[in-house]
Structures are given as structure tokens and as C-alpha cells.
Write a protein that holds these residues in place. Structure first.
Motif, PDB file in Angstrom:
ATOM      1  N   ARG A  86      -5.422  12.772   0.482  1.00 11.39           N
ATOM      2  CA  ARG A  86      -5.296  11.660  -0.083  1.00 11.39           C
ATOM      3  C   ARG A  86      -3.577  11.038   1.227  1.00 11.39           C
ATOM      4  O   ARG A  86      -3.076  11.992   1.313  1.00 11.39           O
ATOM      5  CB  ARG A  86      -4.055  11.788  -1.008  1.00 11.39           C
ATOM      6  CG  ARG A  86      -5.316  11.652  -2.487  1.00 11.39           C
ATOM      7  CD  ARG A  86      -5.455  12.704  -2.737  1.00 11.39           C
ATOM      8  NE  ARG A  86      -6.374  13.010  -3.931  1.00 11.39           N
ATOM      9  CZ  ARG A  86      -6.588  13.529  -5.153  1.00 11.39           C
ATOM     10  NH1 ARG A  86      -5.917  15.051  -4.516  1.00 11.39           N
ATOM     11  NH2 ARG A  86      -7.196  13.679  -5.780  1.00 11.39           N
ATOM     12  N   LEU A  87      -3.367   9.963   1.851  1.00  7.38           N
ATOM     13  CA  LEU A  87      -3.333   9.773   2.888  1.00  7.38           C
ATOM     14  C   LEU A  87      -2.562   8.125   2.639  1.00  7.38           C
ATOM     15  O   LEU A  87      -3.457   7.402   1.809  1.00  7.38           O
ATOM     16  CB  LEU A  87      -3.794   9.613   4.329  1.00  7.38           C
ATOM     17  CG  LEU A  87      -3.097   8.661   5.315  1.00  7.38           C
ATOM     18  CD1 LEU A  87      -2.158   9.792   5.991  1.00  7.38           C
ATOM     19  CD2 LEU A  87      -4.305   8.016   6.319  1.00  7.38           C
ATOM     20  N   VAL A  88      -1.085   8.207   2.728  1.00  4.97           N
ATOM     21  CA  VAL A  88      -0.273   7.226   2.295  1.00  4.97           C
ATOM     22  C   VAL A  88      -0.152   6.194   3.170  1.00  4.97           C
ATOM     23  O   VAL A  88       0.455   7.310   4.553  1.00  4.97           O
ATOM     24  CB  VAL A  88       0.843   7.378   1.544  1.00  4.97           C
ATOM     25  CG1 VAL A  88       1.926   5.878   1.810  1.00  4.97           C
ATOM     26  CG2 VAL A  88       0.897   7.441   0.135  1.00  4.97           C
ATOM     27  N   ALA A  89      -0.502   5.698   4.146  1.00  5.51           N
ATOM     28  CA  ALA A  89       0.041   4.858   5.216  1.00  5.51           C
ATOM     29  C   ALA A  89       0.252   3.764   5.181  1.00  5.51           C
ATOM     30  O   ALA A  89       0.427   2.616   4.354  1.00  5.51           O
ATOM     31  CB  ALA A  89      -1.489   5.181   5.717  1.00  5.51           C
ATOM     32  N   ALA A  90       0.986   3.804   6.415  1.00  4.86           N
ATOM     33  CA  ALA A  90       1.035   1.740   6.822  1.00  4.86           C
ATOM     34  C   ALA A  90       0.298   1.006   7.080  1.00  4.86           C
ATOM     35  O   ALA A  90      -0.088   0.853   7.977  1.00  4.86           O
ATOM     36  CB  ALA A  90       2.700   2.083   7.296  1.00  4.86           C
ATOM     37  N   ASP A  91       0.649  -0.836   7.194  1.00  5.29           N
ATOM     38  CA  ASP A  91       0.208  -1.684   7.215  1.00  5.29           C
ATOM     39  C   ASP A  91       0.594  -2.135   8.518  1.00  5.29           C
ATOM     40  O   ASP A  91       1.734  -2.766   8.077  1.00  5.29           O
ATOM     41  CB  ASP A  91      -0.549  -2.701   6.118  1.00  5.29           C
ATOM     42  CG  ASP A  91      -1.747  -3.590   6.413  1.00  5.29           C
ATOM     43  OD1 ASP A  91      -1.879  -3.316   7.939  1.00  5.29           O
ATOM     44  OD2 ASP A  91      -2.028  -4.543   5.258  1.00  5.29           O
ATOM     45  N   TYR A  92      -0.207  -2.569   9.297  1.00  7.08           N
ATOM     46  CA  TYR A  92       0.738  -2.750  10.798  1.00  7.08           C
ATOM     47  C   TYR A  92      -0.053  -4.237  10.792  1.00  7.08           C
ATOM     48  O   TYR A  92       0.619  -4.875  11.412  1.00  7.08           O
ATOM     49  CB  TYR A  92       0.411  -1.987  12.014  1.00  7.08           C
ATOM     50  CG  TYR A  92       0.464  -0.802  11.721  1.00  7.08           C
ATOM     51  CD1 TYR A  92       1.555  -0.788  13.815  1.00  7.08           C
ATOM     52  CD2 TYR A  92       0.306   0.001  11.193  1.00  7.08           C
ATOM     53  CE1 TYR A  92       2.453   0.330  13.151  1.00  7.08           C
ATOM     54  CE2 TYR A  92       1.112   1.319  11.133  1.00  7.08           C
ATOM     55  CZ  TYR A  92       2.079   1.789  12.614  1.00  7.08           C
ATOM     56  OH  TYR A  92       2.511   2.891  12.544  1.00  7.08           O
ATOM     57  N   GLY A  93      -1.013  -4.783  10.037  1.00  6.39           N
ATOM     58  CA  GLY A  93      -1.089  -6.018   9.986  1.00  6.39           C
ATOM     59  C   GLY A  93      -0.621  -7.239   9.165  1.00  6.39           C
ATOM     60  O   GLY A  93       0.055  -6.244   8.782  1.00  6.39           O
ATOM     61  N   ASP A  94      -0.721  -8.282   9.034  1.00  2.75           N
ATOM     62  CA  ASP A  94      -0.568  -9.790   8.470  1.00  2.75           C
ATOM     63  C   ASP A  94      -0.918 -10.646   8.085  1.00  2.75           C
ATOM     64  O   ASP A  94      -0.314 -11.342   7.927  1.00  2.75           O
ATOM     65  CB  ASP A  94       0.950 -10.495   9.465  1.00  2.75           C
ATOM     66  CG  ASP A  94      -0.427 -10.949  10.832  1.00  2.75           C
ATOM     67  OD1 ASP A  94      -1.472 -10.809  10.860  1.00  2.75           O
ATOM     68  OD2 ASP A  94       0.976 -11.221  11.857  1.00  2.75           O
ATOM     69  N   SER A  95      -2.477  -9.774   7.501  1.00  2.72           N
ATOM     70  CA  SER A  95      -3.432 -10.593   6.810  1.00  2.72           C
ATOM     71  C   SER A  95      -4.838  -9.825   6.557  1.00  2.72           C
ATOM     72  O   SER A  95      -4.589  -9.050   7.155  1.00  2.72           O
ATOM     73  CB  SER A  95      -3.657 -11.583   8.347  1.00  2.72           C
ATOM     74  OG  SER A  95      -4.380 -11.322   8.872  1.00  2.72           O
ATOM     75  N   GLU A  96      -5.532 -10.302   5.719  1.00  3.68           N
ATOM     76  CA  GLU A  96      -6.255  -9.852   5.266  1.00  3.68           C
ATOM     77  C   GLU A  96      -7.753  -8.904   6.879  1.00  3.68           C
ATOM     78  O   GLU A  96      -7.528  -8.043   7.312  1.00  3.68           O
ATOM     79  CB  GLU A  96      -7.856 -10.043   4.386  1.00  3.68           C
ATOM     80  CG  GLU A  96      -9.200  -9.292   3.798  1.00  3.68           C
ATOM     81  CD  GLU A  96      -9.553  -9.956   3.539  1.00  3.68           C
ATOM     82  OE1 GLU A  96     -10.431  -9.139   3.147  1.00  3.68           O
ATOM     83  OE2 GLU A  96      -9.039 -11.369   2.101  1.00  3.68           O
TER      84      GLU A  96
END
Length: 429
Positions: A43-53
Motif C-alpha cells: 500500500r503506497l500513499v502518494a502525493a498528487d503533483y497534478g492540478d487536473s485530471e
């Protein structure tokens, strides 16, 4: 959210609601779901670097996980993608609920080391993967001589200047020393009305970064190699006295740097209202979109007696030991740190590499000439005291207070900040 994470190059773009695709990847409301059959599920919790889908990091992880699972039957990887605002709360919730993740990719690691939750990097990285890391970043992941933070992506800072403004002022090259910067700033003030010669953002958004750049340029630092805070060192006192006397008092920068944020400085540079400033790779696209004819160079230092150094920041991966999945984590990280995977992520988000092979590829391919100064700065990068559990709070103190050191009555500001930082460090150790 970790304070160090908020200082990274592209924080503003990340602080958005999770795109629909990312939401689909998030496990319910409590623990992660279970793997199928006899599979081991990481299980990997990761941060989203994007700003849209469209730009969501979900696309990167989906591709990596799909190829890894095909190559490693019996190991599944489940991604829990979070915004930068929510990721630390999500991890804390999982740990408190008795369902710790196996891996977390975020902005810091010291608090988890202090709680004895992590594998040392040597337990979950192969010898080849460890050897492939850029040394400066591997060292920055250490706590008391042992590495726990595994660098994932990086950024450095370089000096930006407006070529058009320089030409109008009769300046033919960027400054390399503070005296040259002051001379150029005075020329710009006299020959190019309406332009702020140098942007000095010491407001609460990211004062710790700008102040660290200047202290390094003066031969100082915010902390020494042993982890002791040195905010009011003689070198730092001299640096801020120089800023007070030579930039602020002479009106060669903003009237009140203590209330000026990095966002303002970047926007002013992109609008042609600022001639010089320190910036990260994100300023390239901003300046290019605004059709600013800009140049980059190494950050000026006090004089040639100061050893060249650069300022770097990083985001990290940490491996939790509670679930006992050390060998599976090691396989996944070995795959993740392959050059093709690292290059794909760095190029997508205009970030800098943490591995030597990826840096060599980006340097030699000819596709990243706009990042040359940033890539050159990687091997000599200096960092915040990432391994000190007190840094998160001390960083907040620096953000709020260090701008006062360039005010006319700011001679005692660094000493007051040093006292507060030392007290915070004492409570954290």
C-alpha cells in the motif's frame, strides 16, 4: 502538511481538489483494501503533483504499477493518491487506526523516524539503487548517520535575470558577487524606471528558502553539519546587515520584503516588473509564457572566498516496517528507480532527478537546455535540516520572523529567532 513540502517548487499548483481519476484510486474511508488470493499487496500513499485530471500523478502510478505487477506475479501495489493538503492527515489516520501503509511518498520523514516506524534505506534498496543516488540527496535523507528518507524528486534554485532590462541598463552579464549585484541594481534603478531591481521575498510563503540562499552565499547556514541551529551566526548577521544596508535601505528591492511572498516576486518577474531574483524550475514556464527574455546563472555569493554552493529541496519516499513487507518493498523500489521511470516523472512535472543515471540522461540528451543551471547545481546542493524533527516548527518560525532582520531596526531579529529555534529543538529531542 509538512512545512518542507509546502516550500517545494510547485506547491501552489498542487493544492487543488483531487481529480476524478485520482479519487478512483483512493481506498475507502479506513484501511486499504486487501489483495486478491495469496498475493502480497503493498500500500503506497502518494502525493498528487497534478492540478487536473489530465495532469494527475495517477497516470504515472497506474503505468508503473501495471508494468511492475506484470513483471512480479504475486505482488500487488495499491495506490492511495492524496492532495498535498491531505496526505499527512491521511497517513496519520492510517497509522492511528492500526493500518499503516508500506510506502509513503511525501515531503518529509523525520517525524516517522522519531516514532521508529521506518526501515533504514539500506534494508529496502539494492546496492545498485543506493549507489545510483546523487550523493547530496542521499545524505540529506539521513538521521544521525543512517538514511531513512529516500529522495524521489528534486529541485534547485538559480539566479534569474531579465535580459531586456539588462540591455536597457547597459549590463552585459549577470552578477557573480553581491557587490556586482548591487552595482547592477543601481544601474537598473537609474536607467529603467518602474522596475524593481532585485526581488527579495522574505514573506511567510517561503522566507526560509530565500534566507537560506542568502546565508549560504555569505558563508553561513541556518544549521550546522551537526544539526545545531546557527541562525544568528556572525556570518548570517553580516549577510542580513548587508541586505539591510545595500538593498533595502537603498530602495533596490521591495519596500517591505517581510510581507512580500515568492508568488508576488514570480508574478512581477513574469510581468517585466522585476529584473533579478532567485527562482526554481517552475519560473521557466511562467516566464516563457509571458514572453520574457530571461537568463539563468549561478546565485551570486559575497565574494570569491565563499565556497560555491547551491540550495536544493526534495520530496521523499519512506518505507514502513509494520507490515513486514521488506523484500516486496525492495523489489518495487528497485523497479521504481529505474532510469526510464524516473525520467518519465521528472519530465512530466519539470522536476530534477535524484539519480545519477537520470541526471546524465537529462544533461546529455539536449532536450533540457533550459534546466542546465539547475542540473549543474544538483551535486553541490545543500538542504534544510530534513532529519531534525524540530525543523517543521522551526521552519514556521523562520517564515514568520526572519523578514524582520532586514528592517531598519532588525539587528536583534536573528538572535531572537535563534533562541526560539534552539528551544524548539530542545523540545523535539
Amino acid at each position: 502538511m509538512n512545512t518542507l513540502t509546502r516550500t517545494h517548487a510547485f506547491r501552489a499548483a498542487r493544492r487543488v481538489l483531487l481529480p476524478a481519476l485520482a479519487v478512483a484510486l483512493i481506498a475507502g474511508c479506513g484501511a486499504f483494501g486487501s489483495g486478491s488470493g495469496g498475493d502480497i499487496t503493498l500500500r503506497l500513499v502518494a502525493a498528487d503533483y497534478g492540478d487536473s485530471e489530465e495532469t494527475s500523478t495517477a497516470h504515472f502510478w497506474d503505468d508503473v504499477v501495471h508494468r511492475f505487477e506484470e513483471a512480479n506475479p504475486g505482488i500487488k501495489v495499491q495506490i492511495d493518491l492524496q492532495t498535498w493538503n491531505d496526505i499527512d492527515k491521511r497517513v496519520a489516520s492510517l497509522v492511528a487506526g492500526g493500518h499503516p501503509p508500506d510506502l509513503v511518498q511525501t515531503g518529509g520523514f523525520a517525524d516517522q523516524v522519531a516514532a521508529d516506524r521506518l526501515y533504514p534505506a539500506t534494508d529496502v534498496l539494492s546496492i545498485d539503487t543506493q549507489a545510483g543516488m546523487i550523493d547530496a540527496f542521499a545524505r540529506a535523507g539521513q538521521v544521525l548517520g543512517s538514511q531513512y528518507g529516500i529522495p524521489f524528486v528534486a529541485s534547485t534554485r538559480v539566479f534569474f535575470y531579465n535580459r531586456t532590462i539588462f540591455e536597457k541598463a547597459g549590463i552585459d552579464r549577470p552578477p557573480t558577487t553581491w557587490d556586482e549585484l548591487k552595482r547592477d541594481a543601481e544601474l537598473i534603478r537609474s536607467k529603467v524606471p518602474g522596475v524593481t531591481p532585485y526581488a527579495l521575498p522574505l514573506g511567510p510563503e517561503e522566507a526560509q528558502a530565500e534566507s537560506m540562499i542568502w546565508t549560504m552565499g555569505g558563508g553561513g547556514a541556518l544549521a550546522d553539519n551537526a544539526g545545531n541551529y546557527t541562525v544568528d551566526s556572525p556570518q548570517n548577521q553580516a549577510t542580513f546587515a548587508w541586505l539591510r544596508t545595500n538593498l533595502v535601505a537603498r530602495h533596490l528591492t521591495y519596500a517591505d520584503p517581510a510581507t512580500t511572498d515568492r508568488k508576488t516576486a514570480f508574478n512581477d518577474f513574469a510581468a517585466g516588473k522585476v529584473a533579478m531574483l532567485n527562482g526554481h524550475p517552475g519560473l521557466i514556464s511562467k516566464a516563457t509564457a509571458a514572453r520574457i527574455d530571461y537568463g539563468t546563472a549561478a546565485v551570486p555569493r559575497r565574494d570569491a572566498s565563499v565556497k560555491p554552493a547551491s540550495f536544493g529541496v526534495a520530496d521523499w519516499i519512506m518505507a514502513f516496517k509494520a507490515n513486514g513487507h521488506r523484500s516486496e518493498i525492495k523489489k518495487f523500489l528497485g523497479f521504481l528507480y529505474r532510469t526510464d521511470n524516473q525520467l518519465a516523472f521528472d519530465e512530466q512535472y519539470n522536476l530534477l532527478p535524484v539519480t545519477q543515471d537520470t541526471r546524465a540522461e537529462m544533461t546529455g540528451s539536449g532536450k533540457h537546455k533550459d534546466l542546465t543551471e539547475f542540473l549543474n547545481a544538483l551535486p553541490t546542493a545543500n538542504f534544510y535540516p530534513y532529519g531534525d524533527p524540530s525543523w517543521d516548527k522551526v521552519s514556521g518560525l523562520v517564515k514568520q520572523q526572519i523578514g524582520g532582520a532586514v528592517k531598519s531596526d532588525g539587528a536583534g531579529a536573528l538572535t531572537a529567532l535563534q533562541t526560539a529555534a534552539a528551544a524548539e529543538a530542545g523540545r523535539s529531542r
